[in-house]
Design an enzyme around this catalytic site. Structure first.
Site, PDB file in Angstrom:
ATOM      1  N   TRP A  86       0.831  -1.212   0.000  1.00  0.00           N
ATOM      2  CA  TRP A  86       0.000   0.000   0.000  1.00  0.00           C
ATOM      3  C   TRP A  86       0.859   1.253   0.000  1.00  0.00           C
ATOM      4  O   TRP A  86       0.513   2.255  -0.633  1.00  0.00           O
ATOM      5  CB  TRP A  86      -1.006  -0.009   1.151  1.00  0.00           C
ATOM      6  CG  TRP A  86      -2.085  -1.015   0.908  1.00  0.00           C
ATOM      7  CD1 TRP A  86      -2.350  -2.131   1.630  1.00  0.00           C
ATOM      8  CD2 TRP A  86      -3.047  -1.019  -0.176  1.00  0.00           C
ATOM      9  NE1 TRP A  86      -3.400  -2.831   1.085  1.00  0.00           N
ATOM     10  CE2 TRP A  86      -3.839  -2.176  -0.019  1.00  0.00           C
ATOM     11  CE3 TRP A  86      -3.297  -0.170  -1.255  1.00  0.00           C
ATOM     12  CZ2 TRP A  86      -4.876  -2.497  -0.906  1.00  0.00           C
ATOM     13  CZ3 TRP A  86      -4.337  -0.486  -2.137  1.00  0.00           C
ATOM     14  CH2 TRP A  86      -5.116  -1.640  -1.963  1.00  0.00           C
ATOM     15  N   ASP A 113      -2.143   6.583   6.171  1.00  0.00           N
ATOM     16  CA  ASP A 113      -3.203   5.736   5.620  1.00  0.00           C
ATOM     17  C   ASP A 113      -3.569   4.705   6.685  1.00  0.00           C
ATOM     18  O   ASP A 113      -2.944   3.652   6.791  1.00  0.00           O
ATOM     19  CB  ASP A 113      -2.682   5.053   4.341  1.00  0.00           C
ATOM     20  CG  ASP A 113      -3.665   4.031   3.795  1.00  0.00           C
ATOM     21  OD1 ASP A 113      -4.785   3.905   4.343  1.00  0.00           O
ATOM     22  OD2 ASP A 113      -3.302   3.347   2.810  1.00  0.00           O
ATOM     23  N   LYS A 155     -12.689  -1.833   6.182  1.00  0.00           N
ATOM     24  CA  LYS A 155     -11.971  -2.713   7.099  1.00  0.00           C
ATOM     25  C   LYS A 155     -12.569  -2.596   8.509  1.00  0.00           C
ATOM     26  O   LYS A 155     -13.066  -3.556   9.057  1.00  0.00           O
ATOM     27  CB  LYS A 155     -10.479  -2.362   7.149  1.00  0.00           C
ATOM     28  CG  LYS A 155      -9.616  -2.876   5.980  1.00  0.00           C
ATOM     29  CD  LYS A 155      -9.951  -2.309   4.632  1.00  0.00           C
ATOM     30  CE  LYS A 155      -9.199  -2.886   3.476  1.00  0.00           C
ATOM     31  NZ  LYS A 155      -8.114  -2.099   2.957  1.00  0.00           N
TER      32      LYS A 155
HETATM   33  C1  LIG Z   1      -7.603  -1.592   1.667  1.00  0.00           C
HETATM   34  C2  LIG Z   1      -6.531  -0.606   1.736  1.00  0.00           C
HETATM   35  C3  LIG Z   1      -6.385   0.391   0.761  1.00  0.00           C
HETATM   36  C4  LIG Z   1      -7.279   0.495  -0.441  1.00  0.00           C
HETATM   37  O1  LIG Z   1      -8.495   1.049  -0.093  1.00  0.00           O
HETATM   38  P1  LIG Z   1      -9.561   1.442  -1.206  1.00  0.00           P
HETATM   39  O2  LIG Z   1     -10.652   1.998  -0.341  1.00  0.00           O
HETATM   40  O3  LIG Z   1      -9.918   0.176  -1.915  1.00  0.00           O
HETATM   41  O4  LIG Z   1      -8.967   2.436  -2.106  1.00  0.00           O
HETATM   42  C5  LIG Z   1      -5.367   1.313   0.910  1.00  0.00           C
HETATM   43  N1  LIG Z   1      -4.530   1.256   1.955  1.00  0.00           N
HETATM   44  C6  LIG Z   1      -4.635   0.309   2.911  1.00  0.00           C
HETATM   45  C7  LIG Z   1      -3.675   0.293   4.058  1.00  0.00           C
HETATM   46  C8  LIG Z   1      -5.645  -0.647   2.825  1.00  0.00           C
HETATM   47  O5  LIG Z   1      -5.755  -1.592   3.777  1.00  0.00           O
END
Ligand SMILES: *Cc1c(COP(=O)(O)O)cnc(C)c1O
Length: 358
Positions: A102, A170, A194
């Protein structure tokens, strides 16, 4: 009807009481004769639902008054672009730390908008976080971006880096899993699917002095200042996802808040890592200093047994345990909605599987 233990990394399991309440309120939200899905986002009822969700989230995270809370679209991936668009503020450079898949995607996206200095990177295949003493921060970066929890590899920061530039994080797969000090960060963002609610909504928490100077060409819907002034309703927001997120926030509050979530999550993770470490049959490849509480990857000593493991687990109601397609093996995602009983059932199955196949 039997609900399974769903170990999906995302979209992930939601707390059952939240789903029950959403079901009860589906056709007629509190006597108004319609579903939340059918309401105007500008009507009194939805404005109340949206405001309450924000308020509950602010209380859970103890968000200081000088931070704005936004509910946007585009997912965490959208914020990979929106972060530089909003936070460069005339600068041309940002620092990024690369600890996995990521981080890499965030870096690739940011490169479209600015010069990215990769201040530190774990080497390919190396599942550890480079110590901060080895990072090369640039003096003129607009911000420092990192990924507190790498959802795919299960590599998690258990510390907060020090930097003069604001921290941009993030938190998609770790937000609300334990208390955090929001004031440590300039911007926190997270896709909902999540630990927050259904896919389709993205939470941004941003310090208000950092917004208002966007890169030319920034879409209005991702202009944080414009969205803050419009209460995240510059256009039609994902109303139903926002409502369910609000129910999840209330469920967390009613179950002891983030302190209690943190204690439950620590215990769940310990249970699973102990079972893995106590056997030669299973292995977790991550440096013990940065093992994730939320996503626990593990491999079998004999990968020829992977398919059998997954099939037998699924038969016992332990589902979505296969690792990310890029790494293989297994991964158990154990977000807030996964009860200790789910982890206990997984460990019992793993031990029994080892007895038969080990
Ligand atoms: C799932 C995830 C993403 C992607 O998220 P989207 O909402 O599908 O764009 C980005 N960063 C992390 C750490 C994730 O777990």
């Amino acid at each position: 009807m039997a609900r399974v233990f769903n170990f999906s990394a995302g979209p992930a399991a939601l707390p059952e009481p939240v789903l029950q309440r959403a079901a009860e309120e589906m056709l007629d939200w509190r006597g108004c004769g319609m579903s939340v899905m059918e309401m105007s986002h500008r009507g009194k009822q939805f404005v109340e639902i949206a405001g309450r969700a924000e308020q509950t989230l602010r209380e859970l995270l103890q968000v200081p008054d000088n931070y704005r809370v936004l509910f946007l679209q585009g997912g965490a991936s959208g914020m990979f672009a929106a972060a530089p668009m909003n936070l460069l503020r005339g600068a041309s450079r940002a620092d990024y730390v690369n600890t996995g898949a990521w981080s890499k995607k965030a870096i690739a996206e940011a490169r479209k908008y600015c010069e990215v200095n990769v201040a530190a990177a774990s080497r390919d295949g190396e599942l550890r976080i480079p110590p901060q003493a080895d990072w090369q921060l640039s003096g003129d970066a607009a911000y420092l971006h990192y990924t507190p929890n790498e959802t795919i590899s299960g590599v998690e920061f258990h510390w907060v880096p020090e930097a003069d530039a604001p921290l941009v994080v993030d938190m998609s797969s770790t937000i609300l899993s334990r208390p955090v000090n929001v004031a440590d960060y300039g911007m926190i963002y997270a896709g909902a699917q999540k630990n927050i609610g259904p896919a389709g909504i993205t939470v941004v928490i941003v310090r208000d002095d950092l917004i208002g100077d966007v890169l030319p060409g920034t879409p209005a819907v991702w202009d944080f200042k414009a969205q803050a002034e419009a209460d995240s309703m510059l256009n039609t927001p994902p109303t139903y996802a926002w409502y369910v997120a609000g129910l999840v926030f209330e469920w967390i509050r009613d179950n002891g808040g983030l302190q209690a979530m943190g204690e439950r999550n620590r215990r769940k993770a310990e249970t699973l890592y102990q079972a893995i470490d106590g056997s030669d049959f299973y292995r977790n490849p991550v440096d013990p200093a940065c093992r994730s509480w939320m996503n626990v990857p593990f491999i079998l000593a004999d990968s020829g047994l992977d398919k059998t493991f997954l099939a037998e687990a699924a038969e016992q109601g332990l589902q979505t345990l296969s690792g990310h397609r890029s790494v293989g093996g297994m991964r158990a995602s154990i977000y807030n909605a996964m009860p200790q009983e789910g982890v206990d059932a997984l460990v019992a199955f793993m031990q029994e599987f080892e007895r038969r196949h080990g």
